[in-house]
Design an enzyme around this catalytic site. Sequence first.
Site, mmCIF file in Angstrom:
data_model
loop_
_atom_site.group_PDB
_atom_site.id
_atom_site.type_symbol
_atom_site.label_atom_id
_atom_site.label_comp_id
_atom_site.label_asym_id
_atom_site.label_seq_id
_atom_site.Cartn_x
_atom_site.Cartn_y
_atom_site.Cartn_z
ATOM 1 C CB CYS A 139 38.068 41.282 37.330
ATOM 2 S SG CYS A 139 38.280 40.011 38.595
ATOM 3 C CB CYS B 208 37.129 35.613 39.594
ATOM 4 S SG CYS B 208 38.046 36.944 40.409
ATOM 5 C CB CYS C 77 33.821 37.193 37.705
ATOM 6 S SG CYS C 77 34.901 38.196 38.758
#
Length: 138
Positions: free
Chosen positions: A44, A46, A41
């Site tokens: 961030c 995820c 990700c």
Amino acid sequence: FKRRLLDTGREALRDMDVPPGRLGRLAVAEDTDEVHHVVVCTLCSCYPHDVLGDPPWWYRSDDYKRRIVADPRAALADMFGLRIPPGRTVRVHDSTSDLRWMVLPRRPAGTGGWDEDRLAALVTSECLVGAAEPEAPR
């Protein structure tokens, strides 16, 4: 079930009483002899928490994110000791808040006829994001 998991992700998990999750869709990429998949990700961290639990510390690190995108083959070898043969493609999937990714790893040799519990014992969360492959039985 495997076909449904690959085609519909989260919906297929409902058959196994896995909660559908609160956020987004779940896509599942199947490892084959020709292609190895890995998940990151880049924005961030995820991660399909409802299926895999909390992400490993390295999944959230900027070093992992940067390296796995820039040179996934080298990153897998350096960071995890996972050496993907040159003839096998490495495909990176970027999870987002709308679409979470998970890897369906290859079945290890020597596990034909194994039941679900024995197979599950070989699979780690690292396998399910492509940072490892299930250990072959000894």
